[in-house]
Design a protein around this motif. Structure first.
Motif, short mmCIF file in Angstrom:
data_model
loop_
_atom_site.label_atom_id
_atom_site.label_comp_id
_atom_site.label_asym_id
_atom_site.label_seq_id
_atom_site.Cartn_x
_atom_site.Cartn_y
_atom_site.Cartn_z
N LEU A 38 -35.80 -15.86 -60.80
CA LEU A 38 -34.60 -15.10 -60.40
C LEU A 38 -34.65 -13.67 -60.91
O LEU A 38 -34.25 -12.74 -60.22
CB LEU A 38 -33.34 -15.80 -60.90
N ILE A 39 -35.15 -13.49 -62.12
CA ILE A 39 -35.26 -12.15 -62.70
C ILE A 39 -36.26 -11.31 -61.90
O ILE A 39 -36.01 -10.16 -61.55
CB ILE A 39 -35.66 -12.22 -64.18
N LYS A 40 -37.41 -11.93 -61.56
CA LYS A 40 -38.41 -11.22 -60.77
C LYS A 40 -37.88 -10.88 -59.38
O LYS A 40 -38.10 -9.78 -58.88
CB LYS A 40 -39.68 -12.06 -60.66
N ALA A 41 -37.21 -11.83 -58.74
CA ALA A 41 -36.66 -11.60 -57.40
C ALA A 41 -35.69 -10.42 -57.42
O ALA A 41 -35.73 -9.56 -56.53
CB ALA A 41 -35.98 -12.86 -56.88
N LYS A 42 -34.84 -10.38 -58.42
CA LYS A 42 -33.87 -9.27 -58.53
C LYS A 42 -34.61 -7.94 -58.69
O LYS A 42 -34.26 -6.94 -58.07
CB LYS A 42 -32.95 -9.52 -59.72
N HIS A 43 -35.66 -7.94 -59.49
CA HIS A 43 -36.45 -6.72 -59.71
C HIS A 43 -37.07 -6.24 -58.41
O HIS A 43 -37.00 -5.06 -58.06
CB HIS A 43 -37.55 -6.99 -60.75
N ARG A 45 -36.25 -6.98 -55.25
CA ARG A 45 -35.23 -6.56 -54.27
C ARG A 45 -34.70 -5.18 -54.60
O ARG A 45 -34.48 -4.35 -53.71
CB ARG A 45 -34.10 -7.59 -54.23
N LYS A 46 -34.50 -4.92 -55.88
CA LYS A 46 -34.02 -3.62 -56.33
C LYS A 46 -34.99 -2.51 -55.94
O LYS A 46 -34.59 -1.38 -55.69
CB LYS A 46 -33.82 -3.65 -57.85
#
Length: 103
Positions: A38-43, A45-46
């Motif tokens: 989830l942390i990587k996905a957020k990174h 997408r940002k």
């Protein structure tokens, strides 16, 4: 000292001291590990990337930049079409497993 410890144990066993029944908020002292995906996905997408799902149904993707955080599986009987101008990248160790068709 022993009497005080015994008193606390008795209070706990008799219900005089209770634990909260509702979950408490996690803080910096929590021993629960964060969900790295989830942390990587957020990174990503940002930073303008789209994150690939683990499993595909019949789909067309692109154009654009896509990243696979975990293994990506194109199941048997599924067709994934990738349009021109599409860049696919994968995290180290992640792979694309094609059981169906990739066009």
């Amino acid at each position: 000292m022993k009497n005080k410890s015994l008193m606390i144990l008795l209070l706990i066993s008799m219900g005089g001291i209770s634990q909260p029944t509702e979950p408490t908020a996690l803080d910096e002292f929590s021993d629960k590990r964060p969900d790295v995906s989830l942390i990587k996905a957020k990174h990503y997408r940002k930073n303008g990337f789209r994150v690939l799902p683990t499993f595909f149904t019949d789909t067309v993707i692109g154009p654009g930049n896509f990243v696979g955080i975990d293994d990506v599986i194109i199941r048997n009987g599924t067709i994934l079409r990738i349009r021109p101008g599409t860049t696919l990248m994968f995290e180290p160790g992640a792979k694309c497993i094609v059981e169906g068709r990739l066009i």
